[in-house]
Design a protein around this motif. Structure first.
Motif, PDB file in Angstrom:
ATOM      1  N   GLU A 391      97.407   7.743  59.213  1.00  0.00           N
ATOM      2  CA  GLU A 391      97.614   8.337  60.539  1.00  0.00           C
ATOM      3  C   GLU A 391      96.338   8.242  61.368  1.00  0.00           C
ATOM      4  O   GLU A 391      96.375   7.918  62.553  1.00  0.00           O
ATOM      5  N   TYR A 394      95.819   4.734  62.561  1.00  0.00           N
ATOM      6  CA  TYR A 394      96.712   4.373  63.662  1.00  0.00           C
ATOM      7  C   TYR A 394      96.136   4.837  65.011  1.00  0.00           C
ATOM      8  O   TYR A 394      96.101   4.095  65.983  1.00  0.00           O
ATOM      9  N   MET A 408      93.553  15.699  66.904  1.00  0.00           N
ATOM     10  CA  MET A 408      94.875  15.525  67.522  1.00  0.00           C
ATOM     11  C   MET A 408      95.990  15.675  66.504  1.00  0.00           C
ATOM     12  O   MET A 408      97.026  16.280  66.781  1.00  0.00           O
ATOM     13  N   GLY A 412      98.676  18.592  66.545  1.00  0.00           N
ATOM     14  CA  GLY A 412     100.089  18.228  66.572  1.00  0.00           C
ATOM     15  C   GLY A 412     100.844  18.916  65.448  1.00  0.00           C
ATOM     16  O   GLY A 412     101.960  19.409  65.630  1.00  0.00           O
ATOM     17  N   PHE A 413     100.189  18.989  64.305  1.00  0.00           N
ATOM     18  CA  PHE A 413     100.774  19.649  63.135  1.00  0.00           C
ATOM     19  C   PHE A 413     101.107  21.110  63.453  1.00  0.00           C
ATOM     20  O   PHE A 413     102.206  21.594  63.190  1.00  0.00           O
ATOM     21  N   ASN A 415     101.326  22.361  66.452  1.00  0.00           N
ATOM     22  CA  ASN A 415     102.192  22.388  67.635  1.00  0.00           C
ATOM     23  C   ASN A 415     103.666  22.283  67.273  1.00  0.00           C
ATOM     24  O   ASN A 415     104.523  22.706  68.040  1.00  0.00           O
ATOM     25  N   GLU A 416     103.931  21.756  66.091  1.00  0.00           N
ATOM     26  CA  GLU A 416     105.337  21.628  65.701  1.00  0.00           C
ATOM     27  C   GLU A 416     106.045  22.974  65.658  1.00  0.00           C
ATOM     28  O   GLU A 416     107.231  23.056  65.964  1.00  0.00           O
TER      29      GLU A 416
ATOM     30  N   PHE B  87     101.432  -2.717  65.201  1.00  0.00           N
ATOM     31  CA  PHE B  87     101.672  -2.504  63.769  1.00  0.00           C
ATOM     32  C   PHE B  87     103.064  -2.963  63.346  1.00  0.00           C
ATOM     33  O   PHE B  87     104.035  -2.802  64.085  1.00  0.00           O
ATOM     34  N   PRO B  90     104.612   1.123  62.442  1.00  0.00           N
ATOM     35  CA  PRO B  90     103.849   2.124  63.211  1.00  0.00           C
ATOM     36  C   PRO B  90     103.995   3.523  62.599  1.00  0.00           C
ATOM     37  O   PRO B  90     105.072   3.874  62.128  1.00  0.00           O
ATOM     38  N   HIS B  91     102.908   4.275  62.594  1.00  0.00           N
ATOM     39  CA  HIS B  91     102.943   5.588  61.966  1.00  0.00           C
ATOM     40  C   HIS B  91     103.530   6.655  62.863  1.00  0.00           C
ATOM     41  O   HIS B  91     103.477   6.556  64.082  1.00  0.00           O
ATOM     42  N   GLU B  92     104.063   7.687  62.226  1.00  0.00           N
ATOM     43  CA  GLU B  92     104.603   8.819  62.975  1.00  0.00           C
ATOM     44  C   GLU B  92     103.535   9.895  63.052  1.00  0.00           C
ATOM     45  O   GLU B  92     102.867  10.184  62.061  1.00  0.00           O
ATOM     46  N   ILE B  93     103.362  10.453  64.248  1.00  0.00           N
ATOM     47  CA  ILE B  93     102.380  11.531  64.406  1.00  0.00           C
ATOM     48  C   ILE B  93     103.119  12.763  64.944  1.00  0.00           C
ATOM     49  O   ILE B  93     103.208  12.956  66.156  1.00  0.00           O
ATOM     50  N   PRO B  94     103.640  13.603  64.063  1.00  0.00           N
ATOM     51  CA  PRO B  94     104.431  14.745  64.510  1.00  0.00           C
ATOM     52  C   PRO B  94     103.596  15.689  65.390  1.00  0.00           C
ATOM     53  O   PRO B  94     102.417  15.911  65.116  1.00  0.00           O
ATOM     54  N   GLY B  95     104.233  16.210  66.415  1.00  0.00           N
ATOM     55  CA  GLY B  95     103.586  17.227  67.249  1.00  0.00           C
ATOM     56  C   GLY B  95     102.662  16.665  68.320  1.00  0.00           C
ATOM     57  O   GLY B  95     102.174  17.408  69.158  1.00  0.00           O
ATOM     58  N   VAL B  96     102.382  15.354  68.286  1.00  0.00           N
ATOM     59  CA  VAL B  96     101.548  14.740  69.326  1.00  0.00           C
ATOM     60  C   VAL B  96     102.468  13.913  70.229  1.00  0.00           C
ATOM     61  O   VAL B  96     103.099  12.969  69.751  1.00  0.00           O
ATOM     62  N   ASN B 100     100.561  12.214  75.596  1.00  0.00           N
ATOM     63  CA  ASN B 100      99.214  12.695  75.265  1.00  0.00           C
ATOM     64  C   ASN B 100      98.434  11.674  74.445  1.00  0.00           C
ATOM     65  O   ASN B 100      97.221  11.528  74.592  1.00  0.00           O
ATOM     66  N   PHE B 101      99.148  10.990  73.589  1.00  0.00           N
ATOM     67  CA  PHE B 101      98.538   9.974  72.741  1.00  0.00           C
ATOM     68  C   PHE B 101      97.980   8.831  73.609  1.00  0.00           C
ATOM     69  O   PHE B 101      96.801   8.458  73.500  1.00  0.00           O
ATOM     70  N   VAL B 143     104.915  10.991  68.812  1.00  0.00           N
ATOM     71  CA  VAL B 143     104.677   9.570  68.588  1.00  0.00           C
ATOM     72  C   VAL B 143     105.489   9.046  67.393  1.00  0.00           C
ATOM     73  O   VAL B 143     105.261   9.476  66.257  1.00  0.00           O
ATOM     74  N   ASN B 144     106.425   8.169  67.665  1.00  0.00           N
ATOM     75  CA  ASN B 144     107.245   7.482  66.660  1.00  0.00           C
ATOM     76  C   ASN B 144     108.085   8.393  65.772  1.00  0.00           C
ATOM     77  O   ASN B 144     108.773   7.918  64.873  1.00  0.00           O
ATOM     78  N   GLU B 156     105.143   0.192  70.453  1.00  0.00           N
ATOM     79  CA  GLU B 156     103.919  -0.582  70.220  1.00  0.00           C
ATOM     80  C   GLU B 156     103.589  -1.447  71.430  1.00  0.00           C
ATOM     81  O   GLU B 156     102.440  -1.539  71.857  1.00  0.00           O
ATOM     82  N   GLN B 159     102.264   0.543  74.278  1.00  0.00           N
ATOM     83  CA  GLN B 159     100.838   0.839  74.105  1.00  0.00           C
ATOM     84  C   GLN B 159      99.983  -0.364  74.486  1.00  0.00           C
ATOM     85  O   GLN B 159      98.950  -0.229  75.142  1.00  0.00           O
TER      86      GLN B 159
END
Lengths: 442, 252
Positions: A391, A394, A408, A412-413, A415-416, B87, B90-96, B100-101, B143-144, B156, B159
């Motif tokens: 992560e 990325y 971030m 985000g973690f 913020n869930e 990628f 592509p990776h998942e970014i929970p909560g972001v 914002n990313f 994100v994803n 992707e 971006q």
């Protein structure tokens, strides 16, 4: 003195010499005076939390010990605190109250809907004694904090009484600031929110210390009552000094037929906190959602115990607690889902997730289930882990520096769970507060 | 010195296994190159090494991006310098949130103290999203997180369009895409083609190259480029299979 007697005396030694006395005591109704006296007796006769008590497992009991507590004295510079509260005031709130060391120092209730009653607790007892009496500290279950609750009952006279009659709806939150200051000083804020049938109400309590480096204590109790079809949201944002402040808060939620409740604990500050949350789904269709987002660093200890009790058929509940831990911080989560006999067709979920930002941080989780009904869908689980390198890679691959990427992802973690609440401005506000603490961590 | 992404004699290994075995390749600015190759030939490893993934050890070789030594830079520095990797997974970014990313990625390119113009940012982002036929709800979504394979790939490309790199490597961007999504993604890439940018398109199949027509096609086998040619090479490979190249190599 024989040793045994000495020990017995020690365990029930009160932390305060006497219950607090208030200026306007003469106006208080008899039932309330009596309740206070009984609570004081219960406080004196209740032993301190013990290591052998399941409800205090993993807790650092030294942190829950008190001596020479003083009822908080009036603060000197109230104007400064009013200014400070303005800076963190929601632009779109229905009402705004500021308490400093148990006293109301500012209020603005111009945005309240017609029919809503919103009064400082002491005044509510005088003016709406029957309503208060009907709902005030009725919960007889305990998740271990009975001694704290008893002391609170002997002393509660600040905080807010919020009563929304049938059908009164307001999406804007009511915002309440609670400031505490002075060494060994303790405040007893009480929040009582009643949403009658089909009413909608949202309340946020904010707890802050006046100065750094003081040994303050908050012992708060929150009663949330959502009648049939009501929609009730409650958020506690605790951002006290992490040097000496301690904070105990006991929430009790009762949801009637088709009622929806959301309650949340956001913890950023204090050196030690204890949160208890009892959620009872009393009638068909009741739904309780319980959230928490906690950012602990240094040697902070966050201790949280929860109960989701399904007492009727077709009730639902969902709990999502998230902890991000740094340095030598500790968290304890203990949660029980209880599906009582006859509460068939229940859906109940419970999740605690921990993100460890340091090898020395410690996250304890004790999920539990007790099911005495059929056709039940339940799940509980807890996970602990670190931010994955992939992560970070990325985000870095998009030009974001590694440290910021970590921040971030952690934000985000947390913020869930914040994102599950209602109210765009409120969510943004909470997110920014968490973000601010992260910025100071780096 | 000509502007190019120049890879020379690159050796890289993971957990002691050498995967790139002296790879040499130059992508002049303004050109689109494609790398095709069988599974396990090291195509994805190349993309990750270029991006700076620390799982891979580079033991030998150089990578110069317009004269700048890419291997000397941190992952985020490479990106800010103008390198981009789309990628494969592509990776998942929970909560972001996606917005914002992207904002943070653009902000990281600004000098200290300078803030992004939020209005202009959203305007640009919406334009690019419209071009990729992405619903605007994706700005607020994590994100994803919960995106389908095709949505991730479009994200992707979004971006890439926002960051406007000097050189972009697309790692199997066609995998998991249906033909309509493939056309949209290819169109997004084609709009960015121009004299100021170079592309390296990594793919297993020739299909993508019907839509993103390359200037040069390279064949990669066992960690090296073994054959290079024009766009017709892709068709030849599709027809004859990768065995054809390996057999040809054996004969030579």
């Amino acid at each position: 003195m024989p040793t045994e007697e000495l020990m017995a005396q020690e365990t029930v030694a009160p932390w305060m010499a006497a219950p607090p006395v208030y200026d306007n005591e003469s106006n208080l109704p008899d039932w309330y005076q009596k309740f206070r006296e009984e609570s004081w007796k219960r406080f004196v006769n209740t032993a301190d939390p013990k290591r052998t008590d399941e409800n205090w497992r993993f807790a650092d009991l030294k942190k829950s010990k008190f001596s020479e507590l003083l009822p908080a004295a009036q603060v000197e510079d109230e104007a400064a605190l009013i200014d400070r509260s303005e800076k963190s005031r929601l632009t779109d709130c229905a009402a705004h109250y500021v308490f400093a060391n148990n006293r109301l120092i500012d209020s603005d209730a111009n945005g309240l809907p017609e029919g809503a009653i919103c009064l400082p607790f002491g005044e509510a007892i005088e003016k709406h004694g029957d309503l208060v009496r009907e709902h005030f500290m009725k919960e007889d279950r305990s998740l271990g904090g009975d001694k704290f609750a008893a002391l609170h009952g002997s002393a509660a006279l600040s905080g807010l009484f919020v009563y929304f009659p049938k059908g009164v709806v307001c999406e804007k939150p009511i915002q309440v600031h609670h400031y505490v200051g002075g060494n060994q000083q303790v405040i007893f804020p009480h929040t009582l929110v009643v949403a009658e049938d089909n009413a909608q109400v949202s309340v946020i309590d904010m707890f802050e210390t006046i100065a750094e480096e003081e040994q303050t204590l908050v012992i708060g109790v929150v009663d949330l009552v959502a009648k049939n079809g009501a929609n009730l949201q409650y958020v506690a944002l605790q951002d006290e000094s992490d040097h000496g402040a301690r904070h105990v808060q006991i929430n009790s939620t009762r949801a009637g037929r088709d009622a929806r409740t959301k309650s949340a604990f956001i913890n950023l500050g204090a050196s030690w906190i204890r949160n208890e949350s009892i959620n009872r789904m009393l009638e068909e269709g009741a739904d309780c959602q319980i959230f928490s987002a906690n950012l602990a660093n240094g040697v902070q200890e966050y201790d949280q115990r929860t109960l989701q009790t399904h007492e009727a058929q077709h009730t639902t509940s969902d709990l999502l607690f998230k902890n991000a831990l740094y340095d030598e911080a500790r968290t304890i989560f203990s949660g029980l889902i209880q599906v009582q006999p006859g509460a068939h067709h229940t859906d109940s979920f419970q999740t605690c997730r921990n993100m460890l930002g340091s090898d020395k941080a410690e996250a304890n989780a004790m999920p539990g289930l007790e099911i005495d009904a059929d056709q039940v869908k339940c799940s509980h689980g807890s996970t602990s882990g670190q931010i994955s390198d992939e992560e970070i890679f990325y985000l870095q691959a998009r030009g974001i520096p590694a440290e910021q990427a970590r921040q971030m992802i952690s934000l985000g973690f947390l913020n869930e769970s914040i994102s599950r609440l209602g109210g765009e401005e409120l969510k943004e506000f909470l997110f920014r507060r968490v973000e601010k603490k992260f910025a100071n961590l780096l | 010195m000509s502007d190019s992404l120049k890879i020379e004699n690159l050796h890289a290994s993971v957990e002691g296994n050498e995967i790139l075995k002296g790879l040499t390749l130059e992508i002049p600015k303004g050109e689109v190159h494609a790398i095709m190759g069988p599974n396990g030939s090291g195509k994805s490893t190349l993309s990750k090494v270029l991006a700076g993934n620390e799982e891979y050890d580079v033991s030998e070789g150089t990578v110069k991006m317009d004269g700048v030594d890419l291997l000397d830079l941190e992952v985020d520095e490479r990106s800010r310098e103008g390198f981009f990797l789309a990628f494969q997974y592509p990776h998942e970014i929970p909560g972001v949130s996606n917005a914002n990313f992207l904002r943070a990625a653009l902000q990281a390119r600004l000098p200290k103290g300078e803030e992004i113009d939020a209005v202009a940012f959203y305007k640009t982002m919406y334009e690019k999203m419209d071009a990729l036929q992405m619903d605007r709800k994706f700005t607020g979504r994590s994100v994803n997180d919960g995106f389908s394979g095709g949505e991730k790939k479009r994200n992707e490309i979004l971006q890439m369009m926002m960051l406007e790199p000097k050189y972009a490597v697309l790692d199997e961007t066609d995998s998991g895409l249906d033909i309509d999504a493939l056309k949209i993604v290819a169109e997004g890439v084609n709009r960015m083609r121009g004299p100021e940018r170079g592309f390296l398109v990594i793919t297993h199949y020739q299909r993508l190259l019907d839509y993103i027509v390359p200037d040069v096609v390279h064949v990669m086998v066992d960690g090296q480029i073994v054959k290079s040619g024009g766009k017709e090479l892709a068709h030849e490979l599709e027809e004859k299979g990768y065995d054809w190249v390996t057999e040809e190599l054996a004969v030579a």
